[in-house]
Write a protein that holds these residues in place. Structure first.
Motif, mmCIF file in Angstrom:
data_model
loop_
_atom_site.group_PDB
_atom_site.id
_atom_site.type_symbol
_atom_site.label_atom_id
_atom_site.label_comp_id
_atom_site.label_asym_id
_atom_site.label_seq_id
_atom_site.Cartn_x
_atom_site.Cartn_y
_atom_site.Cartn_z
ATOM 1 N N SER A 34 0.828 -1.201 0.000
ATOM 2 C CA SER A 34 0.000 0.000 0.000
ATOM 3 C C SER A 34 0.864 1.252 0.000
ATOM 4 O O SER A 34 0.608 2.190 -0.743
ATOM 5 C CB SER A 34 -0.927 -0.012 1.228
ATOM 6 O OG SER A 34 -1.646 1.194 1.292
ATOM 7 N N THR A 35 1.910 1.260 0.822
ATOM 8 C CA THR A 35 2.805 2.409 0.892
ATOM 9 C C THR A 35 3.514 2.619 -0.437
ATOM 10 O O THR A 35 3.633 3.745 -0.905
ATOM 11 C CB THR A 35 3.833 2.218 2.024
ATOM 12 O OG1 THR A 35 3.133 2.072 3.246
ATOM 13 C CG2 THR A 35 4.767 3.390 2.130
ATOM 14 N N THR A 36 3.947 1.541 -1.083
ATOM 15 C CA THR A 36 4.611 1.654 -2.368
ATOM 16 C C THR A 36 3.670 2.243 -3.410
ATOM 17 O O THR A 36 4.057 3.132 -4.172
ATOM 18 C CB THR A 36 5.139 0.270 -2.817
ATOM 19 O OG1 THR A 36 6.051 -0.198 -1.827
ATOM 20 C CG2 THR A 36 5.833 0.345 -4.154
ATOM 21 N N ALA A 37 2.434 1.784 -3.441
ATOM 22 C CA ALA A 37 1.446 2.312 -4.381
ATOM 23 C C ALA A 37 1.139 3.773 -4.082
ATOM 24 O O ALA A 37 1.031 4.598 -5.004
ATOM 25 C CB ALA A 37 0.168 1.476 -4.330
ATOM 26 N N GLU A 38 1.002 4.107 -2.826
ATOM 27 C CA GLU A 38 0.709 5.494 -2.450
ATOM 28 C C GLU A 38 1.893 6.405 -2.776
ATOM 29 O O GLU A 38 1.719 7.515 -3.261
ATOM 30 C CB GLU A 38 0.330 5.603 -0.969
ATOM 31 C CG GLU A 38 -0.969 4.922 -0.599
ATOM 32 C CD GLU A 38 -2.202 5.472 -1.306
ATOM 33 O OE1 GLU A 38 -2.165 6.582 -1.887
ATOM 34 O OE2 GLU A 38 -3.226 4.774 -1.285
ATOM 35 N N VAL A 89 4.673 8.950 3.631
ATOM 36 C CA VAL A 89 3.224 8.851 3.516
ATOM 37 C C VAL A 89 2.667 8.254 4.799
ATOM 38 O O VAL A 89 3.169 7.242 5.293
ATOM 39 C CB VAL A 89 2.816 7.965 2.318
ATOM 40 C CG1 VAL A 89 1.302 7.833 2.223
ATOM 41 C CG2 VAL A 89 3.389 8.511 1.016
ATOM 42 N N ASP A 90 1.631 8.879 5.332
ATOM 43 C CA ASP A 90 0.878 8.320 6.443
ATOM 44 C C ASP A 90 -0.589 8.620 6.204
ATOM 45 O O ASP A 90 -0.991 9.800 6.165
ATOM 46 C CB ASP A 90 1.311 8.913 7.788
ATOM 47 C CG ASP A 90 0.526 8.307 8.942
ATOM 48 O OD1 ASP A 90 0.533 7.058 9.071
ATOM 49 O OD2 ASP A 90 -0.138 9.063 9.670
ATOM 50 N N LEU A 148 -1.908 11.838 4.289
ATOM 51 C CA LEU A 148 -0.934 12.922 4.309
ATOM 52 C C LEU A 148 0.387 12.429 3.723
ATOM 53 O O LEU A 148 0.850 11.339 4.044
ATOM 54 C CB LEU A 148 -0.689 13.403 5.742
ATOM 55 C CG LEU A 148 0.425 14.425 5.952
ATOM 56 C CD1 LEU A 148 0.066 15.757 5.304
ATOM 57 C CD2 LEU A 148 0.698 14.611 7.436
ATOM 58 N N ALA A 149 0.977 13.254 2.859
ATOM 59 C CA ALA A 149 2.305 12.925 2.315
ATOM 60 C C ALA A 149 3.185 14.160 2.401
ATOM 61 O O ALA A 149 2.712 15.293 2.241
ATOM 62 C CB ALA A 149 2.196 12.453 0.872
ATOM 63 N N SER A 150 4.447 13.927 2.661
ATOM 64 C CA SER A 150 5.454 14.988 2.702
ATOM 65 C C SER A 150 6.572 14.575 1.751
ATOM 66 O O SER A 150 7.065 13.453 1.824
ATOM 67 C CB SER A 150 5.985 15.149 4.128
ATOM 68 O OG SER A 150 6.923 16.184 4.186
ATOM 69 N N VAL A 151 6.947 15.496 0.849
ATOM 70 C CA VAL A 151 7.924 15.168 -0.190
ATOM 71 C C VAL A 151 8.995 16.243 -0.226
ATOM 72 O O VAL A 151 8.693 17.443 -0.208
ATOM 73 C CB VAL A 151 7.239 15.056 -1.573
ATOM 74 C CG1 VAL A 151 8.249 14.700 -2.646
ATOM 75 C CG2 VAL A 151 6.100 14.040 -1.532
ATOM 76 N N TRP A 152 10.245 15.824 -0.299
ATOM 77 C CA TRP A 152 11.422 16.698 -0.328
ATOM 78 C C TRP A 152 12.129 16.451 -1.645
ATOM 79 O O TRP A 152 12.517 15.324 -1.949
ATOM 80 C CB TRP A 152 12.305 16.323 0.860
ATOM 81 C CG TRP A 152 13.532 17.135 1.069
ATOM 82 C CD1 TRP A 152 14.798 16.776 0.726
ATOM 83 C CD2 TRP A 152 13.644 18.408 1.701
ATOM 84 N NE1 TRP A 152 15.693 17.757 1.111
ATOM 85 C CE2 TRP A 152 15.003 18.773 1.707
ATOM 86 C CE3 TRP A 152 12.720 19.283 2.255
ATOM 87 C CZ2 TRP A 152 15.458 19.957 2.246
ATOM 88 C CZ3 TRP A 152 13.179 20.464 2.795
ATOM 89 C CH2 TRP A 152 14.531 20.804 2.793
ATOM 90 N N THR A 153 12.270 17.513 -2.475
ATOM 91 C CA THR A 153 12.882 17.339 -3.791
ATOM 92 C C THR A 153 13.906 18.423 -4.078
ATOM 93 O O THR A 153 13.568 19.598 -4.136
ATOM 94 C CB THR A 153 11.831 17.366 -4.932
ATOM 95 O OG1 THR A 153 11.252 18.664 -5.028
ATOM 96 C CG2 THR A 153 10.736 16.348 -4.727
#
Length: 153
Positions: free
Chosen positions: A22-26, A102-103, A106-111
């Protein structure tokens, strides 16, 4: 009760695998939202960019003027208008995904990124995205970034 324990143990043992899938898909879905955002920028397609943004989204940039750090708000509507207004050079923000967390919804992404006007380097920095999973999928709720011309990569 004895029959229940082996079934319960099997269920517990398989839970991390299900959570990982699920985490991988999300994570992939979150990344796709951000990639679509930048694809829309490159194409000058404000409708495509808008499709990635949550209602009420907030944009900020961090800058330094005279040695003082400032947080400057940017109006998402103004950004969309600028993206959709014809411009001579392609706005090409090249990112890599450093961290994706991802939780639930909610997702937090650093790029880290480098921004080019056409083929000409303009600036670099880091983006921090906060996304929320709505009925229509993952949408960007907040973007904050740094911008500089030196110390890239």
């Amino acid at each position: 009760m004895k029959a229940f324990l082996p079934a319960f143990a099997l269920l517990c043992a398989s839970a991390p695998a299900v959570a990982q899938q699920s985490t991988t898909a999300e994570t992939a879905a979150v990344k796709q939202t951000i990639q679509t955002f930048f694809e829309g920028m490159r194409k000058g397609d404000s409708t495509l960019v808008r499709s990635t943004i949550a209602p009420g989204a907030v944009f900020h940039t961090i800058s330094s003027r005279s040695g003082a750090t400032q947080v400057q708000p940017e109006n998402p509507a103004d950004f969309l208008k600028a993206v959709g207004t014809p411009h001579q050079q392609v706005w090409d923000e090249r990112i890599t995904f450093d961290k994706v967390l991802v939780d639930a919804n909610l997702a937090s992404v650093w790029t880290p990124y480098e921004f080019y006007l056409g083929n000409t380097f303009s600036h670099c920095g880091y983006n921090s995205f906060q996304l929320v999973k709505l009925a229509a999928g993952w949408k960007i709720a907040h973007i904050i970034d740094t911008r500089r011309k030196e110390r890239c990569k």
